[in-house]
Design a protein around this motif. Structure first.
Motif: not given
Length: 199
Positions: A115-123, A129-132, A143-150, A164-168
């Motif tokens: 599951v790919i999530v943009d690291l720059r934004h909140e959950a 819903e997908l994770i649940n 999970l893979v948090y992308t766009k870390a270079d930003k 992590d907290r937002g996605l539990e």
């Protein structure tokens, strides 16, 4: 000891627009899921060491099928349509969702969902819903948090902890990644190898 995956031996297999078009389940499958425009194609290209094997686009909703890639004749990687905002009709979007749901729920050799999530934004709610949904159906996911270079390293860690907290989830359930710098590439490749024998 198992042989490492030969990532040089990778080829596009097919695009499936319906469940009937899916290939026979001869290899374990690892699926890549994420909101539209989250950097999924760039991640897959970087991990596979290719520049444009997986087509990238600035237009959300470009991927409209389940795209299969064969790796070393031992593993299938499956690029799923992005969910969330996309400039397509509601009918088309519903068709995607039905196809994705059917695939995730019924595919017997599905070993892992990345599951790919943009690291720059909140959950986002759709990510939750997908994770649940995956938890409910007892599908392994990472999970893979992308766009870390930003972000600076300090900000990366702060944003990752908030996600992590937002996605539990726990920190060991995710990786921080950048297609641009290569941060996290080895970690994703290790995931592929770890789950090669799970499907």
């Amino acid at each position: 000891m198992s042989q490492p995956l030969n990532l040089q031996k990778v080829e596009f297999l097919l695009s499936a627009f319906s469940s009937k078009q899916l290939p026979d389940e001869i290899y374990p499958e690892i699926a890549f899921a994420g909101r539209s425009n989250v950097g999924k194609s760039s991640l897959m290209n970087r991990v596979l060491g290719r520049s444009n094997l997986v087509k990238t686009s600035s237009k959300p909703g470009k991927t409209q099928s389940l795209n299969y890639f064969s790796v070393d004749e031992r593993l299938y990687l499956v690029d799923l349509p992005g969910y969330g905002f996309a400039r397509v009709s509601k009918k088309v979007r519903n068709q995607w969702q039905d196809l994705i749901s059917s695939y995730l729920e019924n595919r017997e050799r599905l070993a892992l969902v990345v599951v790919i999530v943009d690291l720059r934004h909140e959950a986002k709610e759709l990510d939750r819903e997908l994770i649940n949904w995956l938890r409910y159906h007892r599908r392994p996911y990472h999970l893979v948090y992308t766009k870390a270079d930003k972000l600076t390293r300090n900000r990366q860690n702060q944003h990752a902890a908030a996600l992590d907290r937002g996605l539990e989830i726990q920190a060991d359930q995710r990786l921080i990644f950048s297609a641009k710098t290569g941060q996290g590439v080895d970690g994703v490749r290790q995931l592929l190898f770890d789950y090669l024998h799970q499907g």
